[in-house]
Scaffold this motif. Structure first.
Motif, short mmCIF file in Angstrom:
data_model
loop_
_atom_site.label_atom_id
_atom_site.label_comp_id
_atom_site.label_asym_id
_atom_site.label_seq_id
_atom_site.Cartn_x
_atom_site.Cartn_y
_atom_site.Cartn_z
N ASP A 93 0.84 -1.21 0.00
CA ASP A 93 0.00 0.00 0.00
C ASP A 93 0.87 1.25 0.00
O ASP A 93 0.56 2.24 -0.69
N GLU A 94 1.94 1.22 0.75
CA GLU A 94 2.84 2.38 0.84
C GLU A 94 3.46 2.68 -0.52
O GLU A 94 3.52 3.85 -0.95
N LYS A 95 3.90 1.64 -1.22
CA LYS A 95 4.52 1.87 -2.53
C LYS A 95 3.49 2.34 -3.55
O LYS A 95 3.78 3.20 -4.39
N LEU A 96 2.29 1.81 -3.48
CA LEU A 96 1.24 2.25 -4.41
C LEU A 96 0.96 3.74 -4.21
O LEU A 96 0.82 4.49 -5.19
N ARG A 97 0.88 4.19 -2.97
CA ARG A 97 0.66 5.62 -2.70
C ARG A 97 1.83 6.45 -3.19
O ARG A 97 1.65 7.55 -3.74
#
Length: 359
Positions: A93-97
């Motif tokens: 999720d962090e990388k997608l954001r």
């Protein structure tokens, strides 16, 4: 201006059984030197404007948030299409954001199969449920388009397995699919362990089913291995297929500048010590003109005959009259373009051999 740039990220968590690309398991001993050389290589090109940027691999989604941000910031802020290849198990999720915040507007997700048994055969690290979960997260993000990769013709894969994969793809409402027939590469795990290709008739039946089913569902078969909803084709890949120049950056990358192709070193130790060490590929005008035909005829956009005539100082219709006549039932024409219909794409290699016989 060179409109496109490919950046090769050679690191993976594990080595897939079918893969013969330049890739190594991520090693911190090399990583800092690799990143330093990569950034230096990017800076040497003095890139001020780009239409498309593509981070491929390897597994670019293995890069940490900080490393990805640092590398990305050496490129222009505004890019029309910015693609990152990802694996389901490493796209957090962090990388997608982060990707959303840094202008990534296209993701290419390596799914390969919607059967856990076949993922294990391929030595993939994710499960089907992980892949589906990540796909749903991408769909809820602001990233405007994405693609998944699938493979058919895997060891022990049946027609029912292929039908299952296509059914799952359609049920997930994904805008783009890249689907490849398994090629047994000599230096892959499959190649080294003596895996044999599947029966050629079964492979052809699989491809025919894939094409028919996706086209009936409204997908455009715009390149031999690529299907998309209207407006979702890969602009970056079109740079390759439409005879354009592109930067190739990183260990194992290839590029083309002023019509001259080059391959960077595939040796990670050499890259870390000496940089890209490119080998330039000497091609005659005839060889370059044939490359342009081979790539363009892979696509439904086809070959721009007038542009080809001007660039390669020849008359396409006159020079290849015998081939065009022999395969007339397979060619279509639109304004100044020539392209193959679906039946022609199925025998593309046969047609290209006849093109190559003419000097």
């Amino acid at each position: 201006m060179v409109p496109s740039c490919y950046v090769h990220i050679p690191f993976c968590d594990s080595i897939c059984s079918y893969c013969d690309f330049v890739r190594v398991q991520k090693n911190e001993m090399f990583f800092s030197n690799w990143k330093e050389q990569l950034i230096q290589e990017i800076q040497e090109y003095k890139i001020h404007d780009l239409h498309t940027l593509y981070f491929g691999g390897g597994t670019p989604s293995l890069l940490s948030v900080n490393d990805f941000s640092e590398i990305r910031n050496y490129f222009p802020a505004s890019i029309d299409e910015f693609t990152v290849e990802c694996n389901p198990e490493s796209l957090s999720d962090e990388k997608l954001r982060l990707y959303e915040s840094l202008g990534v507007n296209r993701i290419s997700l390596g799914v390969q199969s919607f059967k856990d048994e076949l993922l294990q055969v391929c030595n993939r690290r994710h499960t089907v449920s992980q892949a589906v979960s990540v796909i749903e997260k991408i769909k809820k993000s602001s990233i405007s388009t994405f693609s998944i990769d699938l493979i058919f013709g895997l060891p022990n894969q049946t027609m029912e397995d292929v039908k299952h994969d296509i059914s799952m793809f359609l049920s997930l409402d994904i805008p783009h699919l890249s689907i490849y027939s398994l090629q047994i590469e000599e230096n892959s795990v499959f190649g080294k362990t003596g895996i044999e290709p599947i029966d050629s008739d079964l492979e052809a039946d699989m491809f025919e089913y894939i094409t028919k089913t996706l086209e009936e569902a409204g997908y455009i078969h715009y390149e031999i291995s690529s299907f998309c909803k209207p407006g979702h084709h890969s602009r970056h890949n079109l740079a390759y297929w439409q005879d354009q120049d592109f930067y190739g950056i990183g260990c194992g990358a290839s590029g083309r500048i002023n019509g001259i192709r080059y391959d960077n070193t595939t040796n990670l130790k050499e890259y870390c010590l000496k940089g890209s060490c490119p080998t330039y590929i000497s091609e005659t005008l005839l060889e370059r003109s044939m490359d342009a035909i081979m790539m363009a005829l892979r696509t439904k956009f086809g070959l721009n005959i007038l542009a080809w005539n001007e660039r390669y100082q020849s008359d396409f219709r006159l020079k290849y009259a015998s081939v065009l006549s022999k395969y007339a039932a397979y060619f279509e024409y639109s304004e100044n373009h020539i392209y193959l219909n679906d039946a022609g794409l199925e025998i593309l290699n046969t047609i290209l051999v006849d093109f190559m016989m003419i000097e």
